[in-house]
Structures are given as structure tokens and as C-alpha cells.
Design a protein around this motif. Structure first.
Motif, PDB file in Angstrom:
ATOM      1  N   ILE A 169      37.232  55.793  27.145  1.00 39.15           N
ATOM      2  CA  ILE A 169      37.321  55.595  28.586  1.00 39.15           C
ATOM      3  C   ILE A 169      35.978  55.946  29.226  1.00 39.15           C
ATOM      4  CG2 ILE A 169      38.479  56.300  30.710  1.00 39.15           C
ATOM      5  CD1 ILE A 169      40.911  57.048  29.035  1.00 39.15           C
ATOM      6  N   LYS A 170      35.479  55.046  30.050  1.00 41.55           N
ATOM      7  CA  LYS A 170      34.254  55.299  30.812  1.00 41.55           C
ATOM      8  C   LYS A 170      34.513  54.934  32.276  1.00 41.55           C
ATOM      9  CE  LYS A 170      31.630  56.633  27.373  1.00 41.55           C
ATOM     10  NZ  LYS A 170      32.729  56.772  26.393  1.00 41.55           N
ATOM     11  N   TYR A 171      33.534  55.183  33.126  1.00 42.22           N
ATOM     12  CA  TYR A 171      33.690  54.967  34.564  1.00 42.22           C
ATOM     13  C   TYR A 171      32.486  54.200  35.109  1.00 42.22           C
ATOM     14  CZ  TYR A 171      37.370  58.476  34.255  1.00 42.22           C
ATOM     15  OH  TYR A 171      38.507  59.151  33.920  1.00 42.22           O
ATOM     16  N   VAL A 172      32.759  53.328  36.080  1.00 44.12           N
ATOM     17  CA  VAL A 172      31.716  52.534  36.715  1.00 44.12           C
ATOM     18  C   VAL A 172      31.577  52.980  38.171  1.00 44.12           C
ATOM     19  CG1 VAL A 172      31.179  50.240  37.617  1.00 44.12           C
ATOM     20  CG2 VAL A 172      31.856  50.502  35.244  1.00 44.12           C
ATOM     21  N   ALA A 173      30.334  53.104  38.623  1.00 45.87           N
ATOM     22  CA  ALA A 173      30.051  53.386  40.034  1.00 45.87           C
ATOM     23  C   ALA A 173      28.887  52.509  40.478  1.00 45.87           C
ATOM     24  CB  ALA A 173      29.720  54.865  40.242  1.00 45.87           C
ATOM     25  N   VAL A 174      28.925  52.091  41.725  1.00 48.51           N
ATOM     26  CA  VAL A 174      27.873  51.241  42.283  1.00 48.51           C
ATOM     27  C   VAL A 174      27.051  52.055  43.275  1.00 48.51           C
ATOM     28  CG1 VAL A 174      27.363  49.191  43.664  1.00 48.51           C
ATOM     29  CG2 VAL A 174      29.216  49.130  41.972  1.00 48.51           C
ATOM     30  N   SER A 175      25.735  52.009  43.102  1.00 49.08           N
ATOM     31  CA  SER A 175      24.812  52.643  44.038  1.00 49.08           C
ATOM     32  C   SER A 175      24.070  51.555  44.809  1.00 49.08           C
ATOM     33  CB  SER A 175      23.810  53.523  43.282  1.00 49.08           C
ATOM     34  OG  SER A 175      22.815  54.018  44.156  1.00 49.08           O
ATOM     35  N   VAL A 176      24.071  51.673  46.139  1.00 43.48           N
ATOM     36  CA  VAL A 176      23.361  50.724  46.993  1.00 43.48           C
ATOM     37  C   VAL A 176      22.452  51.522  47.931  1.00 43.48           C
ATOM     38  CG1 VAL A 176      23.545  48.917  48.728  1.00 43.48           C
ATOM     39  CG2 VAL A 176      25.236  49.048  46.894  1.00 43.48           C
ATOM     40  N   GLY A 177      21.163  51.369  47.746  1.00 44.56           N
ATOM     41  CA  GLY A 177      20.223  52.099  48.590  1.00 44.56           C
ATOM     42  C   GLY A 177      20.399  53.606  48.513  1.00 44.56           C
ATOM     43  N   GLY A 178      20.817  54.108  47.355  1.00 45.78           N
ATOM     44  CA  GLY A 178      21.013  55.540  47.176  1.00 45.78           C
ATOM     45  C   GLY A 178      22.385  56.050  47.567  1.00 45.78           C
ATOM     46  N   GLN A 179      23.222  55.206  48.156  1.00 50.03           N
ATOM     47  CA  GLN A 179      24.600  55.588  48.485  1.00 50.03           C
ATOM     48  C   GLN A 179      25.503  55.155  47.328  1.00 50.03           C
ATOM     49  OE1 GLN A 179      24.810  53.467  52.302  1.00 50.03           O
ATOM     50  NE2 GLN A 179      24.967  55.453  53.314  1.00 50.03           N
ATOM     51  N   VAL A 180      26.321  56.071  46.824  1.00 47.96           N
ATOM     52  CA  VAL A 180      27.084  55.825  45.601  1.00 47.96           C
ATOM     53  C   VAL A 180      28.571  55.736  45.910  1.00 47.96           C
ATOM     54  CG1 VAL A 180      27.551  56.625  43.254  1.00 47.96           C
ATOM     55  CG2 VAL A 180      25.333  57.100  44.319  1.00 47.96           C
ATOM     56  N   SER A 181      29.218  54.733  45.328  1.00 50.13           N
ATOM     57  CA  SER A 181      30.667  54.569  45.488  1.00 50.13           C
ATOM     58  C   SER A 181      31.427  55.589  44.655  1.00 50.13           C
ATOM     59  CB  SER A 181      31.074  53.161  45.032  1.00 50.13           C
ATOM     60  OG  SER A 181      30.992  53.064  43.611  1.00 50.13           O
ATOM     61  N   ALA A 182      32.717  55.703  44.905  1.00 50.92           N
ATOM     62  CA  ALA A 182      33.595  56.435  43.990  1.00 50.92           C
ATOM     63  C   ALA A 182      33.663  55.670  42.672  1.00 50.92           C
ATOM     64  CB  ALA A 182      34.981  56.590  44.599  1.00 50.92           C
ATOM     65  N   SER A 183      33.857  56.375  41.580  1.00 49.43           N
ATOM     66  CA  SER A 183      33.874  55.742  40.264  1.00 49.43           C
ATOM     67  C   SER A 183      35.258  55.198  39.938  1.00 49.43           C
ATOM     68  CB  SER A 183      33.432  56.726  39.188  1.00 49.43           C
ATOM     69  OG  SER A 183      34.265  57.871  39.193  1.00 49.43           O
ATOM     70  N   VAL A 184      35.264  54.142  39.113  1.00 46.72           N
ATOM     71  CA  VAL A 184      36.507  53.474  38.700  1.00 46.72           C
ATOM     72  C   VAL A 184      36.514  53.379  37.179  1.00 46.72           C
ATOM     73  CG1 VAL A 184      37.846  51.343  38.832  1.00 46.72           C
ATOM     74  CG2 VAL A 184      36.615  52.166  40.850  1.00 46.72           C
ATOM     75  N   PRO A 185      37.629  53.738  36.511  1.00 46.80           N
ATOM     76  CA  PRO A 185      37.633  53.752  35.043  1.00 46.80           C
ATOM     77  C   PRO A 185      37.845  52.374  34.422  1.00 46.80           C
ATOM     78  CG  PRO A 185      39.760  54.478  35.882  1.00 46.80           C
ATOM     79  CD  PRO A 185      38.872  54.279  37.086  1.00 46.80           C
ATOM     80  N   PHE A 186      37.338  52.227  33.202  1.00 50.59           N
ATOM     81  CA  PHE A 186      37.661  51.084  32.352  1.00 50.59           C
ATOM     82  C   PHE A 186      37.736  51.596  30.918  1.00 50.59           C
ATOM     83  CE2 PHE A 186      33.102  51.288  31.992  1.00 50.59           C
ATOM     84  CZ  PHE A 186      32.823  50.887  30.701  1.00 50.59           C
ATOM     85  N   VAL A 187      38.283  50.787  30.018  1.00 51.09           N
ATOM     86  CA  VAL A 187      38.511  51.221  28.637  1.00 51.09           C
ATOM     87  C   VAL A 187      37.892  50.216  27.673  1.00 51.09           C
ATOM     88  CG1 VAL A 187      40.220  51.851  26.898  1.00 51.09           C
ATOM     89  CG2 VAL A 187      40.677  52.319  29.315  1.00 51.09           C
ATOM     90  N   TYR A 188      37.101  50.725  26.730  1.00 46.03           N
ATOM     91  CA  TYR A 188      36.634  49.874  25.643  1.00 46.03           C
ATOM     92  C   TYR A 188      37.796  49.565  24.697  1.00 46.03           C
ATOM     93  CZ  TYR A 188      31.712  50.569  26.877  1.00 46.03           C
ATOM     94  OH  TYR A 188      30.501  50.571  27.533  1.00 46.03           O
ATOM     95  N   ASP A 189      37.745  48.393  24.079  1.00 42.03           N
ATOM     96  CA  ASP A 189      38.835  47.965  23.201  1.00 42.03           C
ATOM     97  C   ASP A 189      38.955  48.898  21.997  1.00 42.03           C
ATOM     98  OD1 ASP A 189      40.939  46.467  22.328  1.00 42.03           O
ATOM     99  OD2 ASP A 189      39.743  44.758  21.655  1.00 42.03           O
ATOM    100  N   HIS A 190      40.180  49.027  21.484  1.00 43.21           N
ATOM    101  CA  HIS A 190      40.431  49.899  20.334  1.00 43.21           C
ATOM    102  C   HIS A 190      39.944  49.235  19.043  1.00 43.21           C
ATOM    103  CE1 HIS A 190      43.958  47.221  20.501  1.00 43.21           C
ATOM    104  NE2 HIS A 190      43.919  47.311  19.197  1.00 43.21           N
ATOM    105  N   PRO A 191      39.645  50.048  18.027  1.00 43.91           N
ATOM    106  CA  PRO A 191      39.196  49.466  16.757  1.00 43.91           C
ATOM    107  C   PRO A 191      40.332  48.768  16.022  1.00 43.91           C
ATOM    108  CG  PRO A 191      39.450  51.837  16.546  1.00 43.91           C
ATOM    109  CD  PRO A 191      39.645  51.515  17.996  1.00 43.91           C
ATOM    110  N   SER A 192      39.973  47.787  15.212  1.00 41.61           N
ATOM    111  CA  SER A 192      40.939  47.127  14.340  1.00 41.61           C
ATOM    112  C   SER A 192      40.356  47.048  12.940  1.00 41.61           C
ATOM    113  CB  SER A 192      41.282  45.728  14.853  1.00 41.61           C
ATOM    114  OG  SER A 192      40.140  44.899  14.856  1.00 41.61           O
ATOM    115  N   VAL A 193      41.225  47.102  11.935  1.00 44.32           N
ATOM    116  CA  VAL A 193      40.804  47.121  10.530  1.00 44.32           C
ATOM    117  C   VAL A 193      41.090  45.771   9.893  1.00 44.32           C
ATOM    118  CG1 VAL A 193      41.184  48.183   8.277  1.00 44.32           C
ATOM    119  CG2 VAL A 193      41.197  49.600  10.346  1.00 44.32           C
TER     120      VAL A 193
END
Length: 268
Positions: A169-193
């Protein structure tokens, strides 16, 4: 919302005749703003320049020595504005509204990274002002990497960028002119064998191949399922029977040998 032009709470007085006590915020695509203060009236000749973004147009005094309104140009961040009344000029801080993320649009994100679409507001129309950060948690103090090659899809409202390789799980945030949004999570896909090389019954090194196999050894958890014979007691004697129950046993010394594709572990 409104911003006071002084961190101490008292009005900022740029000259003996002009007082600016606060301003409302403008969206990054501009719009109607209200400026509070004194030193102006209906007969005043007023001009307001907001940094290099341009003039705040259609100035209208609402209350003499009280408030006025004008239409701010496109812009971003917190900048200096020049307030001129009858030829007397002074600066005051003016703030645009920070960015907000409302939605992330993506398919399953593989550990090698992928493009993502970010939808929201106040993203600006200037690519130079935009930075998309990938964070290890929801706190702004742990920035893992930047989402690269940002592209504006719809000015102020939507953009895309390429997420870096990662896992979990990681989080994305957008910065515009030094002002930063609240972060929103996303998930990388799980491994498969896809395949596992064989080892002896005494264990040994095995190679596991598949997709989304990525990360340091400390986060890899590779397990093998072994059949454990069931033991039944018949009188005073215990007997193993052919029936069994699966037991999950962890592999050891796992190392990714081909990033995102293969890992070598010691099977139990």
C-alpha cells in the motif's frame, strides 16, 4: 475561506492610507474573490495585480473602507499581490486554494509501475507547478518517489503520471505551487506464482517465477504447504495414518534474483 494578511492577527498596513485585513481564496482557474480592508471608497481608482498571473479584474467596492470584490486570474500557491488605490501601492499576500484529490483511476498496478489518472480540483493549468508524490504512508514526511511524466488531461481537474515500481500500500499526493493535497491510498498488485523448481525432501534452494515479485528480503514471505500426518491413539499405542492436514512452513533466505519476476528461497 478567508486568509488574514498577518500571522499575528492584526491587519497588515502597507501604507498610511491602505489597510488589507484579509482575502478569500481563489480557485486555480480564477474567479470571484473578496478583499477586506480600508482606504478605498466608491470613487477610488483601484487596481490589483496578483503576482505574475495578471490583474484581478472588474473591481467592485461593496462597502467603503470595508470590502471589495474582483475576479482573480488563473494561478496557484501563495503569492504577493499589489493593491493600488489612487496611485498609492502596497503588497499583500494572496492565496489560491490548495489541490484536492477526489478519485484515482487505474487498473491493477503492477510492481513495475503503471500510469494512473488523478481526478480532483485546483490542479492548476501549469505543468511546471505540479508535482505528484508517492508516499510510504499517509504522512507527508515519508516521500518514496515522484510519479513521473505528469500530463495535464483537463486543466485544474485531471492529470496522469507514471507510478514508480513498488509493493504493498502506498499513497499519492499532489503538490501545486508548494501547496500539498491530502494523500490518497492505492495498492500494488499481489504476486502470482507461475512455476517452482523442485528440491529434495531435505529442502534446499528453489526458484520461484511469476509476476509482481518485488521487494527487499525483509518484506518477502514465501511459504510452502506441507502435509502433516495425523496421529491417532489406539489403546496405549500411537499410529500415523494416511490422512493428513496441510501445514504452512516459511521458506528462508529469500532473495529476488530477477526484479518483479523471480525469487530464490531455501525450502524447508
Amino acid at each position: 475561506g478567508f486568509s488574514s494578511t498577518s500571522t499575528t492577527g492584526s491587519p497588515f498596513v502597507p501604507s498610511s492610507s491602505i489597510v488589507v485585513s484579509g482575502t478569500s481564496h481563489a480557485a486555480t482557474d480564477g474567479g470571484l474573490v473578496t478583499i477586506l480592508g480600508s482606504g478605498f471608497n466608491y470613487a477610488s481608482t483601484i487596481s490589483i495585480m496578483i503576482a505574475s498571473f495578471g490583474a484581478c479584474t472588474n473591481v467592485s467596492v461593496l462597502v467603503p473602507d470595508g470590502s471589495l470584490q474582483c475576479y482573480a486570474p488563473d494561478g496557484y500557491g501563495t503569492v504577493d499581490a499589489i493593491f493600488s488605490v489612487n496611485g498609492t501601492s502596497a503588497s499583500f499576500p494572496f492565496q489560491y486554494t490548495p489541490p484536492t484529490i477526489t478519485n484515482l483511476i487505474f487498473d491493477l498496478v503492477p510492481t513495475v509501475g503503471a500510469f494512473i489518472t488523478i481526478v480532483g480540483s485546483n490542479f492548476s493549468s501549469s505543468l511546471d507547478a505540479i508535482q505528484v508524490m508517492v508516499q510510504g504512508n499517509s504522512s507527508r514526511d515519508w516521500v518514496v518517489a515522484n510519479c513521473t511524466t505528469p500530463t495535464i488531461l483537463s486543466p485544474h481537474q485531471a492529470l496522469s503520471c507514471f507510478l514508480p515500481e513498488g509493493y504493498g500500500i502506498k499513497y499519492v499526493a499532489v503538490s501545486v505551487g508548494g501547496q500539498v493535497s491530502a494523500s490518497v491510498p492505492f495498492v500494488y498488485d499481489h504476486p502470482s506464482v507461475a512455476s517452482v523448481t523442485s528440491s529434495s525432501t531435505q529442502g534446499g534452494a528453489v526458484t520461484i517465477r511469476g509476476t509482481n515479485i518485488y521487494g527487499p528480503s525483509s518484506v518477502l514471505d514465501v511459504r510452502f504447504e506441507q502435509q502433516q500426518p495425523s496421529t491417532h491413539t489406539n489403546g496405549s499405542a500411537a499410529h500415523n495414518t494416511s490422512s493428513s492436514s496441510p501445514v504452512s512452513v516459511a521458506a528462508t533466505n529469500c532473495t529476488v534474483t530477477e526484479s518483479h519476476v523471480a525469487v530464490v528461497c531455501f525450502a524447508p
